[in-house]
Design a protein around this motif. Structure first.
Motif, PDB file in Angstrom:
ATOM      1  N   ALA A 273     -23.649  -2.156 -15.548  1.00  0.00           N
ATOM      2  CA  ALA A 273     -24.905  -2.300 -14.796  1.00  0.00           C
ATOM      3  C   ALA A 273     -24.852  -1.402 -13.575  1.00  0.00           C
ATOM      4  O   ALA A 273     -25.841  -0.744 -13.229  1.00  0.00           O
TER       5      ALA A 273
ATOM      6  N   LEU B 281     -28.886   1.463 -22.193  1.00  0.00           N
ATOM      7  CA  LEU B 281     -28.724   0.044 -22.510  1.00  0.00           C
ATOM      8  C   LEU B 281     -27.277  -0.248 -22.870  1.00  0.00           C
ATOM      9  O   LEU B 281     -26.559   0.638 -23.342  1.00  0.00           O
ATOM     10  N   PHE B 282     -26.879  -1.499 -22.674  1.00  0.00           N
ATOM     11  CA  PHE B 282     -25.568  -1.895 -23.195  1.00  0.00           C
ATOM     12  C   PHE B 282     -25.628  -3.316 -23.720  1.00  0.00           C
ATOM     13  O   PHE B 282     -26.551  -4.077 -23.425  1.00  0.00           O
TER      14      PHE B 282
ATOM     15  N   GLY C 235     -25.847   2.054 -14.166  1.00  0.00           N
ATOM     16  CA  GLY C 235     -27.239   2.306 -14.531  1.00  0.00           C
ATOM     17  C   GLY C 235     -27.636   1.805 -15.906  1.00  0.00           C
ATOM     18  O   GLY C 235     -28.748   2.044 -16.353  1.00  0.00           O
ATOM     19  N   PHE C 236     -26.743   1.075 -16.590  1.00  0.00           N
ATOM     20  CA  PHE C 236     -27.092   0.545 -17.906  1.00  0.00           C
ATOM     21  C   PHE C 236     -27.694  -0.852 -17.768  1.00  0.00           C
ATOM     22  O   PHE C 236     -27.263  -1.635 -16.921  1.00  0.00           O
ATOM     23  N   VAL C 237     -28.669  -1.140 -18.622  1.00  0.00           N
ATOM     24  CA  VAL C 237     -29.323  -2.447 -18.613  1.00  0.00           C
ATOM     25  C   VAL C 237     -28.857  -3.221 -19.847  1.00  0.00           C
ATOM     26  O   VAL C 237     -28.901  -2.706 -20.968  1.00  0.00           O
ATOM     27  N   GLU C 238     -28.442  -4.450 -19.630  1.00  0.00           N
ATOM     28  CA  GLU C 238     -27.921  -5.247 -20.738  1.00  0.00           C
ATOM     29  C   GLU C 238     -29.053  -5.699 -21.657  1.00  0.00           C
ATOM     30  O   GLU C 238     -30.082  -6.192 -21.192  1.00  0.00           O
ATOM     31  N   ALA C 239     -28.859  -5.533 -22.949  1.00  0.00           N
ATOM     32  CA  ALA C 239     -29.876  -5.932 -23.932  1.00  0.00           C
ATOM     33  C   ALA C 239     -29.190  -6.632 -25.096  1.00  0.00           C
ATOM     34  O   ALA C 239     -28.755  -5.985 -26.038  1.00  0.00           O
ATOM     35  N   PRO C 240     -29.057  -7.948 -25.035  1.00  0.00           N
ATOM     36  CA  PRO C 240     -28.428  -8.659 -26.151  1.00  0.00           C
ATOM     37  C   PRO C 240     -29.390  -8.705 -27.342  1.00  0.00           C
ATOM     38  O   PRO C 240     -30.577  -8.965 -27.168  1.00  0.00           O
TER      39      PRO C 240
ATOM     40  N   ALA D  46     -33.380  -1.654 -29.839  1.00  0.00           N
ATOM     41  CA  ALA D  46     -33.883  -1.977 -28.494  1.00  0.00           C
ATOM     42  C   ALA D  46     -34.234  -0.701 -27.743  1.00  0.00           C
ATOM     43  O   ALA D  46     -35.222  -0.646 -26.998  1.00  0.00           O
TER      44      ALA D  46
END
Lengths: 386, 845
Positions: free
Chosen positions: B519, B594-595, B522-527, B576
């Motif tokens: 995060a 994303l991660f 710069g990555f946004v978590e996307a389960p 996603a």
């Protein structure tokens, strides 16, 4: 430098006349005052304080004077040069300050310019909310326990006193996993709704199997909190998702009571929602707890103010004043037995609740889909902690 | 279960002013989930009266036929004159009794009635349908009342239109509350009032001359009561009160005999079945079905039976799915409904009533097998009071005698299996120890008696549980009864004292750090959901024998397109990414990064089916190990994907598009959190670009172990997945990384002596990995090398084709002295020499 000239008449040394020295000093001071920049001042310095400046030249002549006159002339020239140097330094400082000021003004920027070169990342609020809940219990001495998502039916059902004919085992709710042999690459899965042919595996329908695993792995006392992803075969819509998250709590120790359960729940909602929060238990039924209860908490949004106030309805609690959090109860002694814990010596309590729902009312999320689609516009504002 | 308050009051003298909501609150506190309290007839105000149709004038000049009626409403209109009413319905005749609403009245739904002109006539009110009165949606046309009611009689009272109905979601342990008897019992207890038990009635004792019954399966059926009535008047209809109670409880009135069985089921909780005796051949039997036997059930469906199905059968074959649904062949024939000329035109005159008790598991299985959940099966599954069977049969017989003019046959058949009252023993203070409250023996005994238990003993209680509570089997079941009746709301709150905790494990802390670090980068978590389909492997370009194609599969997936579980996080994460890109979620000229961390499912294909272990004791270690061995591998992974601008354009300059190196760096960000240095090596691995894919290795216990891959995706893959060109991705196995994690960091010694910096530019073949050059430089430079950094990579004509220049800054420093220029130069030359000999590098001039 000239050697003392004893035959020379000092009276004839024009440059050392008091008037001449004063004139040279005043000319220098005027030039210093008139210097309008550091470059000009450098020139003034060379002209009036340099080696060839009148006062420097005058200074050289002092040696030519008769001894009686030297002291007097030296004092005069020294005073004049001192005044000039002092003025030079002062002016230098003044001009430098002016220059600095000018440069700083020139270097000014618009500090309101945005800087989003690499936009901020974020963690998903479901993750961070689960962590926050974990932390509440870790602070109380609990451990965080995890388990597999593909789980055996024995762990997911039997060990939890959900017998073979319990309705919860029907395909309506449970995703059954095919036997590995049927799972060769490109193989076909079964048709919808058909009974399982007995791989004995399911996608866990709750985090409760972690309870059983925790009891089998540890000697009592056992205090664990089990967060995780669970699966029920519901279609995704605004209020349902087939994949969701639960946090399950399990405490097994000597002499644990429903009062302990109630106190633990009260503590949790106070930690998560504020000191004025409390819970309510209503009798209910779950196979893995006995006695069982539904747990409600005071509505986080209206705090009960909407009850009976038609002018201020509350959508979160439907003006009931309470929000249903989840199920709880005393661990059914049959579960303890199946996990090798002596129910005559130990008792325990457990509760479980859905994280999606909690996130919805804690953060005013209106649509379940926002939590599963991974849109960065939804997630970013939650940052890295919740 | 829908319980009308008016009906409940028949068994409990609830305080007069008590509203449905009040009662609901008490029942909720006692453990019944009252979901809603329906207010029937809310807002209704009369005059609403019985009317007699005196004359009908058919108006034919309109699009649909309209009737202009004169209706006698007695003195309800103040004049005694007939009321003129226009009506669009046609299911009534002159002389019929109907329900008339007069001007000034308000019907449910705030429907105010006034005299008005319509179809050229003045209509002074309305002839009402059931729907208009809020009685139910089932009936078409207006209500035609039985003839015995006088015109002008108040119909609000007659039709019991105003009532409150408690809608209760009955939990599986409280089957007895699927009856008014059960709900009334709870209400009586909650209010501390006596219960008038409707099952306490005069029951004719069993005798020899009852209907013939043969129970072949006593396990499946431990009670079978059969009664017969004769002389049923086929034209007899259910009286209004009975119909209304059925409607309020959510059932549809059908015919008198059927209505009576339903009514008794609602009242006592005992499902009944009525057979047309004329259509039963021989004795009524209870047995398991023969495989392949068929039955047509009352819903008209032909069902092929399973050998496990419990059936009711006569000499001709199955006549009912026991406890689930009756068969069409012995159905009660309604004189009105029967088609003229059919054998049953006269309707049923002799009825056999069945009141039986079936094995809950057998019923549940049959209901599930045939996907046929009925009012009866729901009750049997949750437990029916076997001791109420005889009373229920008696009650049905009594009602048929009363309402259908029937005669009860004297013979009563009762077949009983081996049933004995069940007892549970528990220490008298057990409920106290469960609750953490001192109730005392007296309270415990009183509460148990209140729910119908017989209690003996002092310190150790022997509790005989009532026949309607099959759920009470364990001491904790009885404890729950005491605690709930004493009030869950009165439980105190205490906190247990767990032993000192160990906090989060290293692994759990690592997972949190990884999320925070990504995060922060710069990555946004996307389960994402773990469901995938085979098509995605083709889109990812995986070879046919790729291990990732070996999936765990669902038997009942939500979508046939995605019947398998993911073996990599990339499909979900890339979907996603596509979704964000398609929605423009990233903003103008922005990028998406994303991660996700989560489990993937990696079956070996060698898993054995998991056995169902016993629950009477802890399974042995081998059995538990076999459970785990049945599971597919479920390692935890982390993946990141990024596309578009990694750095956005702005006043500071141009955008920098995401590239392979960003994916590798994301992997290194993760590894850094584990304290692991990843070693990269070029690889060709789908779905990555064959020239832009790094395999990432870590040292696990001295062994170079693959942790994952990173780089730019293959252009065919980005096209097939419809993600932006040059999308980059990385995926690492966190479990491997965790094993690679070193121990405590050893602090470096920080020298305060001056640094000597030396730059070198080396020209190597373009295929030589920079990592090799760096490794050679490091080794050659020796201990004086403090740091080394590649600051430029250059290719150009002057180097020649297939050559590249790598420029390094080397910093030398000694721990305890100032290096001489000669020493620094010597170290640099040693470094270069190593690079020259090991990588074929040339020092650039």
């Amino acid at each position: 430098m000239s050697a003392p000239n004893k035959s020379y008449d000092p009276v004839e040394v024009e440059a050392l006349k008091p008037e001449a020295i004063e004139r040279a000093r005043d000319t220098a001071l005027a030039a210093i005052a008139a210097a309008d920049g550091l470059d000009a001042l450098r020139e003034v310095k060379a002209a009036h304080a340099g080696d060839r400046s009148p006062l420097a030249l005058a200074n050289r002549e002092i040696g030519a004077l008769p001894p009686h006159a030297k002291a007097d002339a030296g004092k005069r020239v020294g005073a004049a040069r001192g005044a000039v140097n002092k003025a030079l330094a002062a002016r230098q400082e003044e001009l430098e300050a002016e220059r600095d000021e000018r440069v700083l003004v020139e270097e000014a920027v618009d500090v309101t310019l945005p800087y989003d070169r690499v936009p901020a990342g974020a963690r998903h609020p479901l993750t961070t909310l689960m962590e926050r809940i974990e932390d509440v219990f870790v602070a109380m001495g609990y451990e965080v326990a995890e388990g597999p998502e593909v789980e055996t039916e024995w762990f997911n059902f039997d060990a939890l006193n959900i017998g073979p004919d319990h309705p919860a085992r029907s395909t309506q709710d449970t995703f059954f996993v095919a036997e590995p042999r049927a799972a060769a690459p490109g193989g076909q899965g079964g048709r919808k709704g058909e009974p399982a042919p007995g791989s004995g595996l399911v996608l866990r329908t709750h985090t409760s199997p972690v309870q059983a695993r925790a009891l089998l792995d540890r000697e009592p006392p056992v205090y664990v909190v089990c967060p995780g992803r669970v699966f029920r075969s519901d279609e995704l819509d605004a209020t349902h998702t087939p994949v969701f998250h639960q946090v399950e709590l399990l405490a097994v120790d000597e002499g644990l009571t429903m009062a302990d359960l109630k106190g633990t729940l009260d503590h949790m909602v106070r930690e998560l929602f504020g000191a004025d929060m409390r819970t309510r238990l209503r009798p209910s039924y779950f196979p893995f707890t006995e006695p069982s209860a539904e747990m409600d908490m005071v509505c986080y949004v209206c705090r009960g103010a909407s009850v009976g106030d038609a002018a201020r309805p509350c959508r979160t609690c439907s003006s009931e004043g309470w929000i249903e959090l989840g199920g709880c109860g005393m661990v059914n002694p049959r579960v303890l037995t199946a996990c090798g814990v002596d129910p005559d010596k130990y008792s325990g309590f457990a509760f479980g609740f859905g994280i999606e729902r909690m996130l919805m009312f804690r953060h005013n999320v209106e649509d379940m889909r926002d939590m599963v689609e991974g849109d960065v516009r939804f997630t970013r504002p939650f940052g890295t902690e919740i | 279960m829908r319980a009308p308050l008016s009906w409940l009051r028949e068994y409990v003298d609830l305080p007069a002013g008590e509203t449905g909501r009040d009662v609901a609150a008490k029942l909720i506190a006692a453990g019944l989930e009252v979901e809603t309290v329906d207010q029937l007839g809310a807002g209704l105000s009369g005059p609403l009266v019985v009317g007699k149709v005196l004359a009908i004038e058919e108006l034919t000049e309109f699009k649909k036929p309209i009737r202009y009626c004169q209706v006698d409403v007695g003195q309800a209109n103040g004049t005694g004159e007939p009321q003129n009413i226009v009506c669009g319905a046609r299911n009534f005749a002159v002389g019929d009794k109907v329900v008339v609403v007069l001007p000034g009245a308000v019907l449910p739904g705030n429907f105010a009635i006034s005299a008005r002109r319509t179809y050229g006539k003045l209509s002074e009110g309305m002839i009402c349908s059931a729907a208009e009165l809020g009685m139910g949606e089932d009936h078409d046309g207006i209500i035609v009342l039985p003839p015995e009611y006088e015109p002008g009689t108040d119909a609000v009272e007659l039709l019991q239109l105003v009532d409150e109905v408690l809608d209760i979601a009955v939990t599986p342990d409280r089957g007895y509350c699927l009856s008014l008897r059960g709900v009334a019992r709870e209400a009586a207890t909650a209010y501390g009032l006596p219960l008038r038990d409707p099952a306490l009635l005069d029951v004719t004792a069993p005798g020899e001359y009852g209907p013939a019954v043969e129970v072949a399966d006593r396990e499946g059926c431990d009670r079978f009561v059969a009664r017969a009535v004769t002389g049923v008047r086929p034209e007899a209809r259910s009286p209004i009160w009975l119909q209304r109670r059925l409607q309020k409880a959510g059932m549809r009135p059908i015919s008198l005999a059927v209505d009576v069985t339903n009514y008794v089921m609602l009242e006592l909780g005992q499902p009944l079945h009525a057979y047309d005796r004329a259509r039963v051949e021989g004795a009524i039997g209870v047995r398991r079905a023969a495989p392949g036997e068929k039955i047509v059930t009352l819903d008209g469906v032909t069902r092929v039976l399973d050998a496990e199905d419990l059936v009711i059968a006569d000499d001709a074959g199955p006549i009912g799915l026991a406890g689930v649904m009756g068969g069409a062949s012995t159905e009660i024939a309604d004189a009105e409904a029967a088609a003229p000329g059919s054998g049953a035109a006269e309707g049923t005159r002799e009825v056999v009533i069945e009141a039986a008790h079936f094995d809950p598991v057998a019923i549940a299985r049959t209901a599930r097998r045939h996907r046929l959940s009925s009012e009866a099966s729901r009750r049997f599954e949750r437990g029916v009071d076997p001791e109420a069977a005889a009373a229920a049969a008696q009650r049905a017989v009594d009602l048929l005698v009363l309402l259908a003019g029937a005669t009860a046959e004297a013979g009563v058949t009762e077949v009983r299996g081996r049933t004995a009252p069940r007892t549970v023993t528990l220490p008298a203070d057990h409920p106290d120890r469960v609750a953490g409250v001192s109730y005392g023996r007296e309270t415990v005994v009183r509460r148990l008696q209140q729910i119908g238990c017989d209690v003996t003993g002092t310190d150790e209680l022997t509790v005989t549980v009532p026949s309607w509570r099959p759920d009470l089997t364990d001491p904790n079941d009885l404890a729950e009864e005491v605690v709930r009746l004493e009030g869950y709301e009165n439980l105190p709150a205490t906190l247990p004292r767990p032993p000192a905790g160990r906090g989060l494990t290293d692994r759990q802390r690592l997972h949190r750090r990884v999320g925070r670090a990504l995060a922060g980068a710069g990555f946004v978590e996307a389960p994402n959901y773990p469901f995938v389909g085979d098509a995605v492997w083709d889109r990812l370009g995986l070879p046919a024998d790729d291990a990732r194609r070996r999936t765990a599969r669902l038997l009942n997936p939500l979508s046939d397109e995605e019947p398998a579980l993911r073996t990599t996080l990339l499909p979900g994460l890339l979907a996603a990414l596509r979704r964000n890109d398609g929605r423009g979620s990233q903003g103008p000229q922005g990028g998406v990064a994303l991660f996700e961390t989560g489990l993937v499912f990696r079956p070996t294909g060698r898993e054995r089916p998991a056995e169902r272990l016993g629950v009477d004791a802890r399974p042995d270690e081998a059995a538990l190990a076999a459970q785990d061995a049945a599971l597919p591998g479920q390692p935890r992974r982390v993946a990141a994907v990024l596309a578009g601008a990694r750095e956005q354009a702005g006043w500071w300059g141009a955008a920098r598009p995401a590239q392979w190196a960003d994916a590798v760096e994301a992997a290194r960000v993760v590894a850094r959190e584990a304290g692991v240095r990843l070693e990269a090596a070029g690889d060709q691995y789908a779905p990555w670009h064959p020239g832009r894919c790094a395999a990432l290795y870590a040292d696990v216990d001295g062994e170079r172990t693959l942790v994952g891959h990173a780089g730019e995706l293959h252009p065919r893959v980005t096209k097939a997945l419809q993600v932006p060109p040059r999308t980059c991705a990385m995926e690492l196995e966190l479990d491997v990384l965790e094993r690679a994690a070193g121990g405590a960091v050893q602090a470096p010694r920080v020298s305060t002596f001056p640094v000597a910096t030396q730059d070198v530019a080396l020209v190597v073949d373009a295929a030589v990995p920079a990592a090799d050059v760096e490794a050679a430089l490091r080794e050659g430079a020796g201990d004086l090398l403090e740091s080394l950094r590649l600051f430029d990579v250059f290719t150009g004509e002057q180097l020649g084709a297939g050559r590249k220049s790598l420029a390094y800054a080397l910093r030398f420093r000694a721990a305890e002295r100032t290096l001489t220029a000669e020493e620094a130069t010597a170290a640099r030359e040693a470094a270069v020499a190593a690079a020259v000999s090991r990588t074929g590098a040339e020092l650039r001039g």
